[in-house]
Design a protein around this motif. Structure first.
Motif, PDB file in Angstrom:
ATOM      1  N   ILE A 122       0.854  -1.184   0.000  1.00 57.10           N
ATOM      2  CA  ILE A 122       0.000   0.000   0.000  1.00 57.10           C
ATOM      3  C   ILE A 122       0.891   1.235   0.000  1.00 57.10           C
ATOM      4  CG2 ILE A 122      -1.756   1.273   1.285  1.00 57.10           C
ATOM      5  CD1 ILE A 122      -2.527  -1.444   2.568  1.00 57.10           C
ATOM      6  N   ALA A 123       0.528   2.221  -0.823  1.00 48.69           N
ATOM      7  CA  ALA A 123       1.270   3.482  -0.855  1.00 48.69           C
ATOM      8  C   ALA A 123       0.286   4.638  -0.793  1.00 48.69           C
ATOM      9  CB  ALA A 123       2.100   3.575  -2.131  1.00 48.69           C
ATOM     10  N   ASN A 124       0.620   5.639   0.013  1.00 47.15           N
ATOM     11  CA  ASN A 124      -0.187   6.851  -0.020  1.00 47.15           C
ATOM     12  C   ASN A 124       0.342   7.724  -1.166  1.00 47.15           C
ATOM     13  OD1 ASN A 124       2.058   8.347   0.931  1.00 47.15           O
ATOM     14  ND2 ASN A 124       1.435   8.082   3.051  1.00 47.15           N
ATOM     15  N   ALA A 125      -0.260   8.875  -1.382  1.00 46.68           N
ATOM     16  CA  ALA A 125       0.121   9.715  -2.520  1.00 46.68           C
ATOM     17  C   ALA A 125       1.595  10.135  -2.453  1.00 46.68           C
ATOM     18  CB  ALA A 125      -0.787  10.937  -2.587  1.00 46.68           C
ATOM     19  N   ALA A 126       2.079  10.520  -1.286  1.00 43.41           N
ATOM     20  CA  ALA A 126       3.479  10.949  -1.155  1.00 43.41           C
ATOM     21  C   ALA A 126       4.443   9.795  -1.451  1.00 43.41           C
ATOM     22  CB  ALA A 126       3.732  11.510   0.240  1.00 43.41           C
ATOM     23  N   GLN A 145       7.286   9.275  -4.608  1.00 42.50           N
ATOM     24  CA  GLN A 145       8.670   8.808  -4.436  1.00 42.50           C
ATOM     25  C   GLN A 145       8.946   7.577  -5.287  1.00 42.50           C
ATOM     26  OE1 GLN A 145       9.352   8.279  -0.250  1.00 42.50           O
ATOM     27  NE2 GLN A 145       9.625  10.468   0.109  1.00 42.50           N
ATOM     28  N   LEU A 146       8.017   6.646  -5.338  1.00 43.10           N
ATOM     29  CA  LEU A 146       8.199   5.450  -6.165  1.00 43.10           C
ATOM     30  C   LEU A 146       8.334   5.821  -7.638  1.00 43.10           C
ATOM     31  CD1 LEU A 146       5.571   3.130  -4.446  1.00 43.10           C
ATOM     32  CD2 LEU A 146       8.040   2.734  -4.509  1.00 43.10           C
ATOM     33  N   ILE A 147       7.550   6.787  -8.074  1.00 45.17           N
ATOM     34  CA  ILE A 147       7.595   7.229  -9.470  1.00 45.17           C
ATOM     35  C   ILE A 147       8.914   7.947  -9.753  1.00 45.17           C
ATOM     36  CG2 ILE A 147       6.544   8.799 -11.154  1.00 45.17           C
ATOM     37  CD1 ILE A 147       3.822   8.201  -9.640  1.00 45.17           C
ATOM     38  N   ASN A 148       9.270   8.893  -8.901  1.00 48.77           N
ATOM     39  CA  ASN A 148      10.454   9.733  -9.151  1.00 48.77           C
ATOM     40  C   ASN A 148      11.789   9.042  -8.874  1.00 48.77           C
ATOM     41  OD1 ASN A 148       8.832  11.858  -9.944  1.00 48.77           O
ATOM     42  ND2 ASN A 148       8.817  12.813  -7.922  1.00 48.77           N
ATOM     43  N   ARG A 149      11.854   8.239  -7.839  1.00 49.58           N
ATOM     44  CA  ARG A 149      13.132   7.631  -7.446  1.00 49.58           C
ATOM     45  C   ARG A 149      13.374   6.245  -8.037  1.00 49.58           C
ATOM     46  NH1 ARG A 149      13.139   9.292  -1.065  1.00 49.58           N
ATOM     47  NH2 ARG A 149      13.334  11.534  -1.394  1.00 49.58           N
ATOM     48  N   GLU A 150      12.272   5.503  -8.287  1.00 45.52           N
ATOM     49  CA  GLU A 150      12.440   4.124  -8.735  1.00 45.52           C
ATOM     50  C   GLU A 150      11.820   3.859 -10.102  1.00 45.52           C
ATOM     51  OE1 GLU A 150      11.610   1.164  -5.704  1.00 45.52           O
ATOM     52  OE2 GLU A 150      11.747   2.721  -4.158  1.00 45.52           O
ATOM     53  N   GLY A 151      11.384   4.919 -10.768  1.00 50.22           N
ATOM     54  CA  GLY A 151      10.786   4.750 -12.088  1.00 50.22           C
ATOM     55  C   GLY A 151       9.467   4.013 -12.060  1.00 50.22           C
ATOM     56  N   HIS A 191       7.718  -3.408 -17.801  1.00 44.35           N
ATOM     57  CA  HIS A 191       7.789  -2.682 -16.532  1.00 44.35           C
ATOM     58  C   HIS A 191       7.909  -3.608 -15.326  1.00 44.35           C
ATOM     59  CE1 HIS A 191       6.747   0.902 -18.760  1.00 44.35           C
ATOM     60  NE2 HIS A 191       5.610   0.353 -19.160  1.00 44.35           N
ATOM     61  N   LYS A 192       8.121  -4.897 -15.563  1.00 47.84           N
ATOM     62  CA  LYS A 192       8.121  -5.878 -14.465  1.00 47.84           C
ATOM     63  C   LYS A 192       9.194  -5.610 -13.414  1.00 47.84           C
ATOM     64  CE  LYS A 192       6.053 -10.356 -14.861  1.00 47.84           C
ATOM     65  NZ  LYS A 192       6.040 -11.688 -15.384  1.00 47.84           N
ATOM     66  N   ASP A 193      10.294  -4.991 -13.813  1.00 47.69           N
ATOM     67  CA  ASP A 193      11.390  -4.740 -12.874  1.00 47.69           C
ATOM     68  C   ASP A 193      11.204  -3.442 -12.083  1.00 47.69           C
ATOM     69  OD1 ASP A 193      11.771  -3.190 -15.171  1.00 47.69           O
ATOM     70  OD2 ASP A 193      13.953  -3.186 -14.945  1.00 47.69           O
ATOM     71  N   LYS A 194      10.109  -2.741 -12.317  1.00 46.47           N
ATOM     72  CA  LYS A 194       9.837  -1.470 -11.638  1.00 46.47           C
ATOM     73  C   LYS A 194       8.637  -1.623 -10.719  1.00 46.47           C
ATOM     74  CE  LYS A 194      11.249   1.032 -15.758  1.00 46.47           C
ATOM     75  NZ  LYS A 194      10.763   1.834 -16.885  1.00 46.47           N
ATOM     76  N   PRO A 195       8.519  -0.740  -9.733  1.00 45.41           N
ATOM     77  CA  PRO A 195       7.299  -0.753  -8.927  1.00 45.41           C
ATOM     78  C   PRO A 195       6.100  -0.381  -9.797  1.00 45.41           C
ATOM     79  CG  PRO A 195       8.979   0.631  -7.905  1.00 45.41           C
ATOM     80  CD  PRO A 195       9.476   0.256  -9.262  1.00 45.41           C
TER      81      PRO A 195
END
Length: 143
Positions: free
Chosen positions: A42-46, A50-56, A94-98
């Motif tokens: 589970i991830a909140n918006a913040a 971070q998942l989008i910006n730091r881990e693609g 995209h399997k290797d990304k969150p």
């Protein structure tokens, strides 16, 4: 009259309220339990940012196309829940990304996230509160 007798009488006359309570509790519990059992995080918006910006991280929006057109997270991929199986091949790269699965309120995203986990996606999240939570945090929305 003893209080236990009154309680039993109340229960007998209002049995449908207790059935409704049991159903509601079951529905509230089944989503989070299903997520845990299938390894969906589970991830909140913040955290999603971070998942989008730091881990693609990749956002998969399981809303219907008309809902998606009314607003979605920037760069999200629209794959309506009923047709998600048909889109699985396009997500393989995209399997290797969150993968962050979302919808309007966060209800349908659980089913989509579980499906992705069942098809071998190792890191799958649902966005708590969906697009509504994203907008509430004043994050950008594409229309």
């Amino acid at each position: 009259m003893p209080s236990s007798h009154l309680a039993m009488e109340f229960f007998i006359h209002n049995w449908y309220l207790f059935v409704a309570l049991i159903v509601i509790v079951f529905l509230l519990v089944v989503g989070p339990v299903t997520q845990r059992l299938h390894g969906v995080k589970i991830a909140n918006a913040a955290q999603a940012v971070q998942l989008i910006n730091r881990e693609g991280g990749v956002v998969v929006d399981v809303c219907e196309p008309n809902e998606f057109k009314n607003g979605h997270i920037p760069n999200a991929i629209n794959a309506p829940l009923p047709k998600l199986n048909e889109h699985l091949r396009q997500f393989e790269k995209h399997k290797d990304k969150p993968v962050i699965v979302t919808c309007r309120t966060g209800n349908r995203s659980v089913k989509g996230a579980v499906l992705l986990r069942k098809h071998g996606f190792p890191t799958v999240y649902t966005l708590t509160g969906g697009l509504q939570a994203w907008e509430k945090d004043n994050l950008p929305v594409e229309r």
